[in-house]
Design an enzyme around this catalytic site. Structure first.
Site, PDB file in Angstrom:
ATOM      1  N   GLU A   1      -7.296   6.174   1.828  1.00  0.00           N
ATOM      2  CA  GLU A   1      -8.331   6.203   2.972  1.00  0.00           C
ATOM      3  C   GLU A   1      -9.675   6.905   2.242  1.00  0.00           C
ATOM      4  O   GLU A   1      -9.635   7.973   1.821  1.00  0.00           O
ATOM      5  CB  GLU A   1      -7.938   7.003   3.898  1.00  0.00           C
ATOM      6  CG  GLU A   1      -8.462   7.083   5.128  1.00  0.00           C
ATOM      7  CD  GLU A   1      -8.168   7.658   6.422  1.00  0.00           C
ATOM      8  OE1 GLU A   1      -7.056   7.677   6.685  1.00  0.00           O
ATOM      9  OE2 GLU A   1      -8.776   8.239   7.212  1.00  0.00           O
TER      10      GLU A   1
ATOM     11  N   LYS B   1      -2.655  13.732  12.434  1.00  0.00           N
ATOM     12  CA  LYS B   1      -2.550  12.715  11.461  1.00  0.00           C
ATOM     13  C   LYS B   1      -3.785  13.178  10.536  1.00  0.00           C
ATOM     14  O   LYS B   1      -3.468  12.988   9.376  1.00  0.00           O
ATOM     15  CB  LYS B   1      -3.234  11.314  12.114  1.00  0.00           C
ATOM     16  CG  LYS B   1      -3.161  10.272  11.180  1.00  0.00           C
ATOM     17  CD  LYS B   1      -4.495   9.720  10.515  1.00  0.00           C
ATOM     18  CE  LYS B   1      -4.493   8.693   9.766  1.00  0.00           C
ATOM     19  NZ  LYS B   1      -5.521   8.550   8.881  1.00  0.00           N
TER      20      LYS B   1
ATOM     21  N   ASP C   1       8.648  13.266  -1.372  1.00  0.00           N
ATOM     22  CA  ASP C   1       9.067  12.472  -0.359  1.00  0.00           C
ATOM     23  C   ASP C   1       8.133  12.437   0.870  1.00  0.00           C
ATOM     24  O   ASP C   1       8.392  13.350   1.920  1.00  0.00           O
ATOM     25  CB  ASP C   1      10.440  12.304   0.197  1.00  0.00           C
ATOM     26  CG  ASP C   1      10.954  11.478   1.170  1.00  0.00           C
ATOM     27  OD1 ASP C   1      10.274  10.969   1.972  1.00  0.00           O
ATOM     28  OD2 ASP C   1      12.377  11.330   1.125  1.00  0.00           O
TER      29      ASP C   1
ATOM     30  N   HIS D   1     -17.846   8.534   6.976  1.00  0.00           N
ATOM     31  CA  HIS D   1     -16.858   7.553   6.792  1.00  0.00           C
ATOM     32  C   HIS D   1     -17.553   6.124   6.525  1.00  0.00           C
ATOM     33  O   HIS D   1     -17.158   5.444   5.632  1.00  0.00           O
ATOM     34  CB  HIS D   1     -16.114   7.337   8.190  1.00  0.00           C
ATOM     35  CG  HIS D   1     -14.690   7.094   7.963  1.00  0.00           C
ATOM     36  ND1 HIS D   1     -13.836   8.122   7.750  1.00  0.00           N
ATOM     37  CD2 HIS D   1     -13.945   6.200   8.179  1.00  0.00           C
ATOM     38  CE1 HIS D   1     -12.684   7.790   7.829  1.00  0.00           C
ATOM     39  NE2 HIS D   1     -12.738   6.373   8.091  1.00  0.00           N
TER      40      HIS D   1
END
Ligand code: MEV
Length: 442
Positions: free
Chosen positions: A86, A282, A298, A395
């Site tokens: 991202e 998130k 993991d 962004h």
């Protein structure tokens, strides 16, 4: 329909697998097969190692491997490796790292390091009656698992606690053995699962041999034996703090105190509203997962655990917290993190190995501190942007780059586009139209 199914796919060679997939599933089989092969590593031995991590492997799937430098954690400086697809994430972590570098950095502390595994079983016997045999059972469980535990014990870990829990108030005949482990620098999944499966066998044999029990109660049914990815006792904490008036530089157009209060309110909203909390967390996992991946750990386990932790009081809430009082801005987070710096992919994947080297070959506990701090840095950067400029500004700059690359724009076109979109909304269509209107598109 039949054409799309296959028996024995796993037994085909890699080339045969590629041919089958290309012929049966892709529009341009020759180009597709070529594309898949073009991502193979030129070092064949290494490629075999990579193939071995999974099954039915056709090729490698590249992800960017970047660095967030200047991370100051407990007065130690790190260049943190991050694997993430991202845009803006690494830039945001880097900017937060730099910001806190000059304000004392991140203070991180491992609170606890134990993990849990469970043997779930059904049994019709009397729980009260079994109590007098628990000590003997534990002794036998430990004895029959010695061949699995001796190495871990030598490293300072092993089995810390064994409990037989009566769960029949939730489900008829349901009981479990809850086992607590210390796995030192390994994540410990294989170790824990092997011990638990042995425990299952020993437990069944033990109860079968209890001739003083009614015959029907000597039959104990093992449902499953598996570690728990919820590790509320494998927890690390990170914090940043500074006098409010030194927040200047993070505040956009706001005065430091107004920024601090707005930031605190934004975190408070994530504490009370699950919709916002999910996005807030998130953002934390953008940072956490990127380092977890880079170090060969993991990320599904880490995510699952973090989200359970975020919902531990029955409502999903922000993992991070903020306080502004007595002129001090404080921002912190506690996160359960089950990680390894030995075993698993950590030495097998050359880039995981390199990531750990970059971090000074940390212990699992040190890696917990690095990762929680990166998550907090990421969260700080996101909430700072959201409460000042908004996130789209940064962004979209990165997004524009990706679109321009996708459209094959020349360097000259890119420069023109960057100027043009400096004060305009970026979208795929708008960029394409801009390029088509004047610039040459390859
Ligand atoms: C985007 O990947 C992450 C953010 O949405 C996190 C947040 O909203 O706090 C920016």
């Amino acid at each position: 329909m039949q054409e799309k199914t296959i028996t024995g796919f796993s037994r085909l060679s890699k080339n045969e697998k590629i041919e089958w997939v290309a012929q049966h599933w892709l529009q341009h089989p020759t180009e597709a097969a070529q594309l898949l092969r073009s991502f193979w590593h030129e070092d064949e031995a290494l490629q075999r190692v990579l193939d071995g991590f999974s099954e039915n492997t056709l090729t490698n799937y590249y992800m960017p491997f970047g660095i967030a430098p200047n991370m100051r954690i407990n007065d130690h400086i790190y260049a943190v490796p991050m694997v993430i697809e991202e845009s803006s994430v690494v830039a945001a972590a880097s900017s937060a790292a730099k910001f806190w570098l000059e304000r004392g950095g991140f203070k991180a502390e491992v609170i606890s390091t134990t993990k849990v595994g469970q043997v779930h079983f059904t049994w019709t016997g009397d729980y009260a009656r079994i109590q007098q045999h628990i000590a003997a059972l534990k002794q036998r469980l430990l004895a029959e698992a010695t061949h699995l535990t001796e190495n871990m014990v030598k490293r300072g870990g092993g089995i810390l606690k064994i409990e037989w829990l009566d769960m029949t108030h939730l489900e008829p005949e349901y009981h479990q053995l809850k086992v607590t482990f210390e796995t030192c620098d390994s994540m410990g999944a294989n170790f824990i699962n092997s011990v638990l499966e042995q425990f299952g066998r020993t437990l069944r044999d033990f109860v079968q041999g209890m001739t003083n029990l009614p015959e029907k109660d000597r039959d104990l049914n093992i449902i499953m034996a598996i570690l728990s990815n919820y590790t509320p006792e494998c927890v690390v904490r990170a914090e940043v703090q500074c006098p409010v008036d030194t927040l200047k530089g993070a505040c956009g157009d706001l005065a430091p105190l107004a920024f601090a209060k707005k930031f605190q309110k934004a975190v408070r909203i994530a504490e009370i509203d699950p919709y916002r909390a999910t996005t807030h967390n998130k953002g934390i996992f953008n940072g956490v997962d990127a380092v977890v991946l880079a170090t060969g750990n993991d990320f599904r386990a880490v995510e699952a655990c973090g989200h359970t932790h975020a919902a531990r009081d029955g409502q999903y809430r922000s993992l991070s917290h903020c306080d502004v009082s007595d002129g001090i801005f404080r921002f912190w987070m506690e996160l359960p993190l089950a990680l390894g710096t030995v075993g698993g992919l950590t030495k097998l994947h050359p880039l995981a190995k390199l990531s750990l080297e970059l971090l000074g070959n940390p212990s699992a506990a040190q890696l917990m501190e690095i990762i929680v701090s990166t998550g907090l840095a990421q969260n700080f950067a996101a909430v700072r942007s959201l409460t000042t400029t908004g996130i789209q500004k940064g962004h979209m700059k990165m997004h524009l780059q990706n679109i321009l690359n996708h459209l094959g724009a020349s360097d000259q076109d890119k420069e023109r586009a960057q100027q043009h979109f400096a004060d305009k909304t970026v979208s795929f269509t708008a960029v394409r139209e801009f390029l088509e209107s004047g610039a040459t598109v390859k």
